[in-house]
Design a protein around this motif. Sequence first.
Motif, short mmCIF file in Angstrom:
data_model
loop_
_atom_site.label_atom_id
_atom_site.label_comp_id
_atom_site.label_asym_id
_atom_site.label_seq_id
_atom_site.Cartn_x
_atom_site.Cartn_y
_atom_site.Cartn_z
N ASP A 148 -10.08 4.22 -4.27
CA ASP A 148 -9.17 5.02 -5.11
C ASP A 148 -7.81 4.33 -5.25
O ASP A 148 -7.25 4.25 -6.34
N ILE A 149 -7.30 3.87 -4.12
CA ILE A 149 -5.98 3.25 -4.10
C ILE A 149 -5.93 2.04 -5.02
O ILE A 149 -4.96 1.85 -5.75
N MET A 150 -6.99 1.26 -5.01
CA MET A 150 -6.97 0.02 -5.78
C MET A 150 -7.56 0.14 -7.19
O MET A 150 -7.24 -0.67 -8.06
N ASP A 151 -8.39 1.16 -7.44
CA ASP A 151 -9.11 1.18 -8.72
C ASP A 151 -8.86 2.40 -9.60
O ASP A 151 -9.26 2.39 -10.77
N ARG A 152 -8.28 3.45 -9.07
CA ARG A 152 -8.06 4.64 -9.90
C ARG A 152 -7.22 4.24 -11.12
O ARG A 152 -6.19 3.59 -10.99
N PRO A 167 -5.42 11.18 1.59
CA PRO A 167 -6.52 11.79 0.84
C PRO A 167 -7.29 10.81 -0.04
O PRO A 167 -8.24 11.20 -0.72
N TYR A 168 -6.89 9.54 -0.03
CA TYR A 168 -7.49 8.55 -0.93
C TYR A 168 -8.30 7.53 -0.15
O TYR A 168 -7.91 7.11 0.93
N THR A 169 -9.38 7.09 -0.74
CA THR A 169 -10.12 5.95 -0.19
C THR A 169 -9.43 4.68 -0.65
O THR A 169 -8.63 4.69 -1.60
N TYR A 170 -9.77 3.59 -0.01
CA TYR A 170 -9.21 2.30 -0.43
C TYR A 170 -9.61 2.01 -1.88
O TYR A 170 -8.80 1.52 -2.66
N VAL A 225 -3.67 1.18 5.65
CA VAL A 225 -3.58 2.39 4.82
C VAL A 225 -2.98 3.54 5.63
O VAL A 225 -2.10 4.26 5.16
N GLU A 226 -3.43 3.68 6.87
CA GLU A 226 -2.91 4.76 7.72
C GLU A 226 -1.41 4.60 7.95
O GLU A 226 -0.64 5.55 7.84
N ARG A 227 -0.98 3.40 8.26
CA ARG A 227 0.46 3.14 8.48
C ARG A 227 1.25 3.37 7.19
O ARG A 227 2.34 3.94 7.21
N ALA A 228 0.72 2.89 6.09
CA ALA A 228 1.41 3.04 4.81
C ALA A 228 1.53 4.51 4.42
O ALA A 228 2.57 4.94 3.90
N TYR A 229 0.49 5.26 4.68
CA TYR A 229 0.49 6.66 4.26
C TYR A 229 1.55 7.48 4.99
O TYR A 229 2.16 8.37 4.40
N ARG A 230 1.78 7.19 6.26
CA ARG A 230 2.79 7.95 7.01
C ARG A 230 4.14 7.91 6.31
O ARG A 230 4.81 8.93 6.18
N SER A 231 4.55 6.74 5.84
CA SER A 231 5.83 6.63 5.13
C SER A 231 5.73 7.13 3.70
O SER A 231 6.65 7.76 3.19
N LEU A 280 0.83 -1.21 0.00
CA LEU A 280 0.00 0.00 0.00
C LEU A 280 0.87 1.26 0.00
O LEU A 280 0.57 2.24 -0.68
N ARG A 281 1.97 1.23 0.74
CA ARG A 281 2.89 2.36 0.76
C ARG A 281 3.42 2.65 -0.63
O ARG A 281 3.50 3.80 -1.06
N GLY A 282 3.76 1.62 -1.38
CA GLY A 282 4.25 1.81 -2.74
C GLY A 282 3.22 2.48 -3.65
O GLY A 282 3.55 3.36 -4.44
N ILE A 283 1.99 2.05 -3.53
CA ILE A 283 0.91 2.65 -4.31
C ILE A 283 0.72 4.11 -3.91
O ILE A 283 0.68 5.00 -4.77
N LEU A 284 0.61 4.35 -2.62
CA LEU A 284 0.35 5.70 -2.12
C LEU A 284 1.47 6.67 -2.48
O LEU A 284 1.21 7.80 -2.89
N MET A 285 2.70 6.26 -2.32
CA MET A 285 3.82 7.13 -2.64
C MET A 285 3.79 7.52 -4.11
O MET A 285 3.96 8.68 -4.48
N THR A 286 3.51 6.56 -4.96
CA THR A 286 3.46 6.84 -6.40
C THR A 286 2.27 7.73 -6.75
O THR A 286 2.39 8.66 -7.55
N MET A 287 1.12 7.47 -6.14
CA MET A 287 -0.04 8.32 -6.39
C MET A 287 0.21 9.76 -5.94
O MET A 287 -0.11 10.71 -6.67
#
Length: 149
Positions: free
Chosen positions: A137-141, A132-135, A105-111, A55-62
């Motif tokens: 969004d993270i998986m389907d955007r 700022p993303y819902t789960y 998601v919360e833990r992943a987002y911090r990093s 999840l961290r990898g997805i969030l960082m890239t987004m």
Amino acid sequence: MACRGTAYQDDFYIWTQEQGARLRAGDVAGLDCPNLADEIESLGRTQFGSLVDALRGILMTMLTIDRRPGLQNRCEAIEIAMHRNHVSDELQDSPSLRNRLSDAVERAYRSARLEAADATGLALRHFPEACPYTYQDIMDRPFAIDPES
């Protein structure tokens, strides 16, 4: 401590092999129960950590893409797709991890927030403190891997 065999602290690999053999043979009395219980619990924490990391990898890239409008590249889209596959695989292997998605998601987002600030060179204040993303969004955007023809 095990009644016989290699001690946990002396050679972890051999200890695991001996414990596995004892379990298969039904030799419950010969098991190193305290250390075996710790290792089993550790496996669950490792799987949760793997979910957080994907999840961290997805969030960082987004976050990086969102702070550089129009500059998304194919590598970023592929990276997101690979991390999404990993998240899906983890949840398929352990469906009960779905109960911990908001925590993951919360833990992943911090990093991810820190990594995105580093990757973009932008000040941390340019990235929201809360994800700022819902789960969904993270998986389907959608992110285009192949350019449209």
